[in-house]
Design a protein around this motif. Structure first.
Motif, PDB file in Angstrom:
ATOM      1  N   SER A  48       0.856  -1.178   0.000  1.00 20.73           N
ATOM      2  CA  SER A  48       0.000   0.000   0.000  1.00 20.73           C
ATOM      3  C   SER A  48       0.894   1.230   0.000  1.00 20.73           C
ATOM      4  O   SER A  48       1.825   1.320   0.808  1.00 20.73           O
ATOM      5  CB  SER A  48      -0.871  -0.031   1.262  1.00 20.73           C
ATOM      6  OG  SER A  48      -1.154   1.263   1.720  1.00 20.73           O
ATOM      7  N   THR A  94      -2.664  -3.306   6.001  1.00 19.14           N
ATOM      8  CA  THR A  94      -2.705  -3.001   4.575  1.00 19.14           C
ATOM      9  C   THR A  94      -3.526  -1.742   4.333  1.00 19.14           C
ATOM     10  O   THR A  94      -4.013  -1.107   5.279  1.00 19.14           O
ATOM     11  CB  THR A  94      -3.282  -4.208   3.784  1.00 19.14           C
ATOM     12  OG1 THR A  94      -3.129  -3.969   2.393  1.00 19.14           O
ATOM     13  CG2 THR A  94      -4.747  -4.460   4.102  1.00 19.14           C
ATOM     14  N   GLY A  95      -3.672  -1.386   3.063  1.00 17.07           N
ATOM     15  CA  GLY A  95      -4.568  -0.299   2.686  1.00 17.07           C
ATOM     16  C   GLY A  95      -5.791  -0.885   2.002  1.00 17.07           C
ATOM     17  O   GLY A  95      -6.035  -2.099   2.079  1.00 17.07           O
ATOM     18  N   SER A  96      -6.540  -0.040   1.341  1.00 13.38           N
ATOM     19  CA  SER A  96      -7.685  -0.531   0.573  1.00 13.38           C
ATOM     20  C   SER A  96      -7.893   0.386  -0.624  1.00 13.38           C
ATOM     21  O   SER A  96      -7.506   1.555  -0.598  1.00 13.38           O
ATOM     22  CB  SER A  96      -8.940  -0.552   1.445  1.00 13.38           C
ATOM     23  OG  SER A  96     -10.072  -0.921   0.673  1.00 13.38           O
ATOM     24  N   ASN A  97      -8.515  -0.150  -1.650  1.00 11.91           N
ATOM     25  CA  ASN A  97      -8.769   0.652  -2.848  1.00 11.91           C
ATOM     26  C   ASN A  97     -10.038   1.489  -2.729  1.00 11.91           C
ATOM     27  O   ASN A  97     -10.144   2.527  -3.375  1.00 11.91           O
ATOM     28  CB  ASN A  97      -8.864  -0.234  -4.089  1.00 11.91           C
ATOM     29  CG  ASN A  97      -7.609  -1.034  -4.331  1.00 11.91           C
ATOM     30  OD1 ASN A  97      -7.647  -2.255  -4.446  1.00 11.91           O
ATOM     31  ND2 ASN A  97      -6.470  -0.362  -4.386  1.00 11.91           N
ATOM     32  N   ASN A 107     -11.514  -4.221  -2.829  1.00 13.59           N
ATOM     33  CA  ASN A 107     -10.112  -4.253  -3.266  1.00 13.59           C
ATOM     34  C   ASN A 107      -9.959  -5.055  -4.545  1.00 13.59           C
ATOM     35  O   ASN A 107     -10.672  -6.030  -4.763  1.00 13.59           O
ATOM     36  CB  ASN A 107      -9.235  -4.908  -2.193  1.00 13.59           C
ATOM     37  CG  ASN A 107      -9.041  -3.993  -1.009  1.00 13.59           C
ATOM     38  OD1 ASN A 107      -8.540  -2.885  -1.144  1.00 13.59           O
ATOM     39  ND2 ASN A 107      -9.459  -4.454   0.160  1.00 13.59           N
ATOM     40  N   ARG A 114      -3.245 -10.040  -1.029  1.00 17.03           N
ATOM     41  CA  ARG A 114      -3.815  -9.092  -0.075  1.00 17.03           C
ATOM     42  C   ARG A 114      -5.282  -9.413   0.206  1.00 17.03           C
ATOM     43  O   ARG A 114      -5.713  -9.433   1.364  1.00 17.03           O
ATOM     44  CB  ARG A 114      -3.674  -7.670  -0.647  1.00 17.03           C
ATOM     45  CG  ARG A 114      -4.168  -6.584   0.273  1.00 17.03           C
ATOM     46  CD  ARG A 114      -3.930  -5.230  -0.325  1.00 17.03           C
ATOM     47  NE  ARG A 114      -4.628  -5.091  -1.608  1.00 17.03           N
ATOM     48  CZ  ARG A 114      -5.216  -3.969  -2.011  1.00 17.03           C
ATOM     49  NH1 ARG A 114      -5.193  -2.902  -1.246  1.00 17.03           N
ATOM     50  NH2 ARG A 114      -5.817  -3.914  -3.182  1.00 17.03           N
ATOM     51  N   ASN A 153      -2.245   1.708 -10.167  1.00 19.46           N
ATOM     52  CA  ASN A 153      -1.436   0.601  -9.637  1.00 19.46           C
ATOM     53  C   ASN A 153      -0.659  -0.097 -10.751  1.00 19.46           C
ATOM     54  O   ASN A 153       0.501  -0.476 -10.563  1.00 19.46           O
ATOM     55  CB  ASN A 153      -2.323  -0.412  -8.908  1.00 19.46           C
ATOM     56  CG  ASN A 153      -2.515  -0.035  -7.455  1.00 19.46           C
ATOM     57  OD1 ASN A 153      -1.572   0.386  -6.795  1.00 19.46           O
ATOM     58  ND2 ASN A 153      -3.729  -0.167  -6.961  1.00 19.46           N
ATOM     59  N   GLY A 204      -2.629   7.597  -1.148  1.00 21.66           N
ATOM     60  CA  GLY A 204      -2.606   6.459  -2.053  1.00 21.66           C
ATOM     61  C   GLY A 204      -3.658   6.563  -3.144  1.00 21.66           C
ATOM     62  O   GLY A 204      -4.242   7.626  -3.373  1.00 21.66           O
TER      63      GLY A 204
END
Ligand code: SF4
Length: 205
Positions: A48, A94-97, A107, A114, A153, A204
């Protein structure tokens, strides 16, 4: 995000057994991560750019945690091994979309590591997102991950599916496709397994 909207977001995720915390800065979110994760735990990191901005892996390693972060791999095989080890750690960060106001976490993944970890991996998961990831509905979340997150990405990772030049998804079957797994977390059976950290700024993509 105004107070009313934040309260709605927190309430809707709570109904799905996901705890939301709101932070004014990424620094505050990082401090909370370091506070709640014990220094003797193993930690998996899902790639991320938000987490990279936090420098979280380095800080956790320095204080003694064992960290499995694919970005620390020296070659393809090492990266794959780190991704697999991250699936059975004590904590996963983690992150997320995209997250939707009604309480979904959406995600896309290239290899699926992930989304696998978030769905059924470590017993404790922290997901850090900027407010730019908050959208109104599930439909908007899927549009976001396909038309905004995926092209950016792909570009970052050096792939070239059609969305990189078109800036929108055309549902390709390119060999360079980066969105091979689409995941929608709609809730948790284990209350508070997933903690969602929302930060008051854009981070992000
Ligand atoms: S299906 Fe293809 S064009 Fe659409 S987001 Fe995925 S990689 Fe891009």
């Amino acid at each position: 995000m105004d107070k009313e909207k934040l309260e709605t977001l927190i309430k809707n995720f709570k109904l799905r057994n996901i705890e939301v915390s709101y932070f004014d800065t990424l620094k505050d979110a990082k401090a909370e991560i370091l506070r709640i994760i014990p220094a003797d735990c193993t930690i998996g990191i899902g790639h991320s750019s938000t987490l990279q901005e936090m420098n979280i892996s380095e800080v956790l390693l320095e204080r003694g945690n064992i960290v499995y972060d694919k970005e620390l791999g020296k070659n393809k095989e090492e990266c794959k091994s780190l991704k697999k080890k991250a699936l059975i750690t004590d904590w996963y960060i983690t992150g997320s979309n995209a997250i939707s106001m009604d309480g979904r976490i959406v995600n896309v993944d290239h290899s699926g590591n992930r989304v696998a970890a978030i769905s059924f991996g470590p017993d404790n998961v922290i997901i850090v997102v900027g407010i730019n990831k908050v959208v109104d509905s599930l439909d908007e979340a899927i549009k976001r991950v396909k038309n905004i997150a995926s092209p950016l990405n792909a570009k970052r990772a050096g792939y070239n599916p059609p969305c990189v030049t078109l800036n929108r998804c055309v549902d390709c079957v390119s060999k360079e496709r980066v969105c091979n797994s689409l995941s929608i977390i709609e809730g948790q059976s284990n209350p508070n397994r997933i903690k969602l950290f929302v930060v008051k700024d854009n981070y992000g993509f």
